[in-house]
Design a protein around this motif. Sequence first.
Motif, mmCIF file in Angstrom:
data_model
loop_
_atom_site.group_PDB
_atom_site.id
_atom_site.type_symbol
_atom_site.label_atom_id
_atom_site.label_comp_id
_atom_site.label_asym_id
_atom_site.label_seq_id
_atom_site.Cartn_x
_atom_site.Cartn_y
_atom_site.Cartn_z
ATOM 1 N N LEU A 120 40.786 83.561 6.967
ATOM 2 C CA LEU A 120 41.394 82.259 7.262
ATOM 3 C C LEU A 120 40.581 81.138 6.623
ATOM 4 O O LEU A 120 41.145 80.191 6.061
ATOM 5 C CB LEU A 120 41.512 82.059 8.768
ATOM 6 N N GLN A 121 39.255 81.213 6.704
ATOM 7 C CA GLN A 121 38.409 80.222 6.023
ATOM 8 C C GLN A 121 38.758 80.141 4.545
ATOM 9 O O GLN A 121 38.941 79.060 3.980
ATOM 10 C CB GLN A 121 36.928 80.594 6.180
ATOM 11 N N GLU A 122 38.850 81.310 3.898
ATOM 12 C CA GLU A 122 39.125 81.342 2.464
ATOM 13 C C GLU A 122 40.528 80.833 2.155
ATOM 14 O O GLU A 122 40.732 80.109 1.164
ATOM 15 C CB GLU A 122 38.945 82.764 1.932
ATOM 16 N N ALA A 123 41.516 81.196 2.999
ATOM 17 C CA ALA A 123 42.892 80.756 2.759
ATOM 18 C C ALA A 123 43.009 79.245 2.875
ATOM 19 O O ALA A 123 43.690 78.597 2.064
ATOM 20 C CB ALA A 123 43.831 81.447 3.744
ATOM 21 N N LEU A 124 42.351 78.659 3.885
ATOM 22 C CA LEU A 124 42.422 77.209 4.056
ATOM 23 C C LEU A 124 41.731 76.486 2.908
ATOM 24 O O LEU A 124 42.189 75.426 2.474
ATOM 25 C CB LEU A 124 41.803 76.808 5.398
ATOM 26 N N CYS A 125 40.634 77.060 2.409
ATOM 27 C CA CYS A 125 39.972 76.464 1.241
ATOM 28 C C CYS A 125 40.894 76.493 0.029
ATOM 29 O O CYS A 125 41.018 75.509 -0.709
ATOM 30 C CB CYS A 125 38.678 77.211 0.931
ATOM 31 N N THR A 128 43.668 73.876 0.364
ATOM 32 C CA THR A 128 43.275 72.466 0.340
ATOM 33 C C THR A 128 42.384 72.102 -0.852
ATOM 34 O O THR A 128 42.059 70.928 -1.020
ATOM 35 C CB THR A 128 42.524 72.099 1.631
ATOM 36 N N GLY A 129 41.966 73.103 -1.641
ATOM 37 C CA GLY A 129 41.173 72.803 -2.823
ATOM 38 C C GLY A 129 39.715 72.525 -2.552
ATOM 39 O O GLY A 129 39.049 71.828 -3.336
ATOM 40 N N PHE A 130 39.182 73.074 -1.460
ATOM 41 C CA PHE A 130 37.774 72.870 -1.131
ATOM 42 C C PHE A 130 36.967 74.150 -1.321
ATOM 43 O O PHE A 130 37.535 75.248 -1.446
ATOM 44 C CB PHE A 130 37.638 72.368 0.309
ATOM 45 N N ALA A 131 35.655 73.999 -1.285
ATOM 46 C CA ALA A 131 34.763 75.130 -1.548
ATOM 47 C C ALA A 131 34.364 75.869 -0.288
ATOM 48 O O ALA A 131 34.032 77.062 -0.346
ATOM 49 C CB ALA A 131 33.497 74.633 -2.265
ATOM 50 N N ALA A 132 34.361 75.194 0.867
ATOM 51 C CA ALA A 132 33.848 75.819 2.094
ATOM 52 C C ALA A 132 34.545 75.231 3.309
ATOM 53 O O ALA A 132 35.095 74.117 3.258
ATOM 54 C CB ALA A 132 32.343 75.606 2.202
ATOM 55 N N SER A 133 34.513 76.000 4.403
ATOM 56 C CA SER A 133 35.168 75.527 5.621
ATOM 57 C C SER A 133 34.489 76.102 6.849
ATOM 58 O O SER A 133 33.785 77.110 6.779
ATOM 59 C CB SER A 133 36.651 75.922 5.625
ATOM 60 N N HIS A 269 39.805 67.386 7.554
ATOM 61 C CA HIS A 269 40.131 68.321 8.633
ATOM 62 C C HIS A 269 41.622 68.625 8.553
ATOM 63 O O HIS A 269 42.409 67.823 8.017
ATOM 64 C CB HIS A 269 39.783 67.741 10.012
ATOM 65 N N VAL A 270 42.016 69.782 9.060
ATOM 66 C CA VAL A 270 43.430 70.125 9.157
ATOM 67 C C VAL A 270 43.718 70.531 10.597
ATOM 68 O O VAL A 270 42.850 71.055 11.291
ATOM 69 C CB VAL A 270 43.826 71.260 8.187
ATOM 70 N N ASN A 271 44.943 70.274 11.039
ATOM 71 C CA ASN A 271 45.344 70.564 12.416
ATOM 72 C C ASN A 271 46.151 71.862 12.445
ATOM 73 O O ASN A 271 47.337 71.865 12.124
ATOM 74 C CB ASN A 271 46.185 69.421 12.986
ATOM 75 N N LEU A 272 45.510 72.945 12.841
ATOM 76 C CA LEU A 272 46.222 74.220 12.898
ATOM 77 C C LEU A 272 47.324 74.191 13.947
ATOM 78 O O LEU A 272 48.310 74.923 13.846
ATOM 79 C CB LEU A 272 45.253 75.358 13.199
ATOM 80 N N HIS A 273 47.165 73.347 14.963
ATOM 81 C CA HIS A 273 48.172 73.266 16.019
ATOM 82 C C HIS A 273 49.318 72.327 15.639
ATOM 83 O O HIS A 273 50.167 72.036 16.469
ATOM 84 C CB HIS A 273 47.519 72.799 17.327
ATOM 85 N N LYS A 274 49.374 71.873 14.422
ATOM 86 C CA LYS A 274 50.515 71.088 13.952
ATOM 87 C C LYS A 274 51.296 71.856 12.886
ATOM 88 O O LYS A 274 52.496 72.063 13.024
ATOM 89 C CB LYS A 274 50.049 69.738 13.400
ATOM 90 N N SER A 275 50.617 72.245 11.832
ATOM 91 C CA SER A 275 51.304 72.869 10.706
ATOM 92 C C SER A 275 51.243 74.380 10.691
ATOM 93 O O SER A 275 51.922 75.007 9.888
ATOM 94 C CB SER A 275 50.720 72.333 9.383
#
Length: 490
Positions: A120-125, A128-133, A269-275
């Motif tokens: 999930l960390q890798e998928a969200l990165c 969103t185009g980021f290196a770490a989460s 930040h991203v809201n997992l409880h929204k999207s």
Amino acid sequence: MNVGERDIGARLAFDRGSPGRRAVSVPRWEGEAAPLPPAGLRRERLRLPELSQGEVVRYYTALSRLNYGIDSGTYPLGSCTMKYNPKVDDLMAALPGLADAHPLEAEERVQGILRVGHELQEALCSLTGFAASSLAPAAGAQGELAGVLMVKRALDDRGELGRRRRVLVPDSAHGTNPATAAMAGFTVTQIPTASDGSMDGEALERELDESVAAAMVTMPNTLGLWERGIDEVAARVHAVGAYLYADGANLNAILGRARFGDLGFDVAHVNLHKSFSTPHGGGGPGAGPVLCGAELAPYLPAPVVVSDEGGLRLGRPERSIGRLQQFHGSYGVLVRAYAYLRSMGLDGLRAVSEHAVLNANYLRALLVDAYDLPYDRGRVLHEVVLAGTRQRREHGVRTYDIAKRLIDHGFHPPTVYFPLIVEEALMIEPTETEPREAVEAFAGAMLAIAAEAASDPDLGRSAPCGAPIGRLSAAPAARRPDLRWLPPGE
């Protein structure tokens, strides 16, 4: 509404039943009697409802029918992304191996759970185009706080925290943005909105100097619009040595189509409880992962899931801001998000944003002639912000009245009076999960209310008319609420 539901709210469980009625049979206690507490600590009587099992079941069933949720119908809260969530993701989160695992279990025994977190960390990165989460934050507001604290520690390590004491926040921002910056010890400077609904570029330029620690930008913004020139904004912020923060609450509009990292943001930040498939409301549950570029990665909150030769483990980044809550985050929410991402894939996420934007623009087209549109670019993204200024000015019917009248039409009201820069604001987000018929039905109700405002304004001002409880006086309800039942006459 049937006869048994009409007095719910007027007659509580305490007011029902008769002495001696019981909902369950309790076996007689055969053990030794325990001594009672001192008389001064005991009540003379315990006031509890006395109901039969049938009465209890009918009472709570009637109450449940009065509750409105996304499973009941359209829930168009702007900026909250209240959309239908696949029930299969709830089933995944309830799997015994995931739901029953103890947070202090040995890491070698929970490799599957850690794999969910790591992927999930890798998928969200990637999304969103980021290196770490880090998945640690428990909600969007806490994700915000984590991001700003990461910026604060990075500036401290650079030896610049002493002079960088300001955070720039647009005047259309979510209220948590300035609150977060203030909680982190910064001074908030407000950036006004230009006539096109984006930040005023000249005002931003005037405020940018070496006293600025960061700028916080909601993307897309709370007017439901793309923040124009965001790449130029990023370049200006970075030119003075500051960081650019993205509030990802409106990510639903750009899923699979635009990435914060590519736009020049440093942290978000991203809201997992929204999207990402967790029903929210009523206080939770939530999860607000924070993501960042390589420069800020050492400051992420702990724990993060790390992969090394020994397998997967929970680690702590080198300069971590520390823990934000007990244990490892809201894991049930994380499992739902993981299942949602795996089932949707990139094509599915692109379809989400496509249909969310289509629904919002269709709703805009249906309502633009009946309500004012304060920031009109001809199209919107995930939500449309209308205004009830015409109804108030011409007929004395306020946005508050429109929202209450929607209840009589069977709809949950949208977000009202936000953003604060829009007078009589109606902030409506239909989301991608509403079919065309639902969007048209909601628009039909809004059009009917606009017509009623002209023909019978008292109807709107007295709404809701068909609800079990009518309009409450907001100030006493908030400041002097009745929180305890008393028998009649007391």
